[in-house]
Write an enzyme that holds these catalytic residues in place. Structure first.
Site, PDB file in Angstrom:
ATOM      1  CE  LYS A  15      -3.635   0.072   2.620  1.00 21.98           C
ATOM      2  NZ  LYS A  15      -4.536   0.005   3.807  1.00 21.98           N
ATOM      3  CG  ASP A 110     -13.993   1.718   7.749  1.00 21.10           C
ATOM      4  OD1 ASP A 110     -15.248   1.730   7.670  1.00 21.10           O
ATOM      5  OD2 ASP A 110     -13.256   1.962   6.781  1.00 21.10           O
TER       6      ASP A 110
END
Length: 264
Positions: A15, A110
């Site tokens: 990432k 989340d």
């Protein structure tokens, strides 16, 4: 941005965030990646995605994480209908991960199927900690983070009041929504746009929980979806719920455990 790489027989995902983008979105991406690095580097748990390291140069910041061959639970249920025993097993593992995080005073913020990765032997792991927060007093200052359809009433109302905070239990509401998502193959409040959903969540309206679900599944979801945060059970308490303690029956399909099952 994500990409897959192989090094010394370890397959990992990269990432990255550009350090050249000085706009508000670019700065937010960098902040979230730094937040994820800070937390993941401290974690070691079978149901938390594994962190391998970071690299930073003049143009970008990268984080190296273990690759989930099966993708996310969202990918999985879009391809195959998940049976209740499967959802029960996945829920048990998610609870194990949340219990570990909450024991370290970390709120994920989340929790949803898109942020739960599926690995070999049907192990699932919590991922995407860019929105997570550490709270040493089990409360965090307000900020409207996470995905609207999975957001707890406590969070919605805290943001609108601008004078309150929310705690670890916000993940429990999101977990209930995630279990509902796995069993119905759609996000909660599917009939509403995200702003309409937030309005109804803030006013204590629960998502629709089908009567076709088993008694244990419905009870588990509804125990998570308590409007008053003081009524929410902890992740550790939910591990004793019949929905996740029931024996796992063998089932067939790409999402099924091997013949001997994940747990005895």
């Amino acid at each position: 941005m994500e990409s897959n790489c192989t090094s010394d027989r370890i397959i990992f995902v990269v990432k990255e965030a550009s350090l050249l983008d000085q706009g508000s979105q670019g700065k937010q991406s960098i902040y979230q990646l730094e937040q994820e690095i800070s937390l993941l580097s401290q974690f070691e748990h079978e149901n938390i995605v594994r962190y391998y390291g970071t690299n930073k140069d003049e143009t970008k910041l990268c984080i190296f994480l273990e690759l989930a061959p099966e993708g996310s639970l969202l990918n999985l249920y879009r391809k195959h209908k998940l049976l209740e025993p499967q959802v029960s097993e996945y829920t048990r593992q998610i609870l194990n991960g949340l219990s570990y995080l909450h024991g370290k005073h970390v709120i994920h913020r989340d929790v949803k199927c898109a942020n739960i990765l599926v690995f070999e032997n049907h192990i699932v792991k919590l991922a995407d900690f860019g929105l997570s927060k550490v709270s040493f007093i089990s409360r965090v200052t307000i900020s409207f983070k996470g995905s609207p359809f999975w957001t707890a009433p406590e969070v919605v109302n805290a943001v609108y009041r601008k004078n309150d905070c929310y705690g670890l239990a916000a993940d429990i509401w999101s977990l209930g929504c995630t279990v509902l998502e796995m069993l119905t193959q759609q996000h909660p409040y599917p009939q509403y746009e995200w702003m309409q959903a937030l309005f109804r969540i803030g006013h204590g309206e629960l998502p629709f929980v089908p009567d076709s679900l088993s008694i244990d599944a419905r009870d588990f979801i509804l125990k998570c979806l308590q409007v008053n945060p003081s009524d929410w059970p902890t992740a550790r308490q939910l591990l004793d719920h019949p929905f996740v303690k029931s024996p796992l029956h063998p089932f067939i399909g790409p999402a099924s455990p091997r013949a001997n099952g994940i747990r005895p």
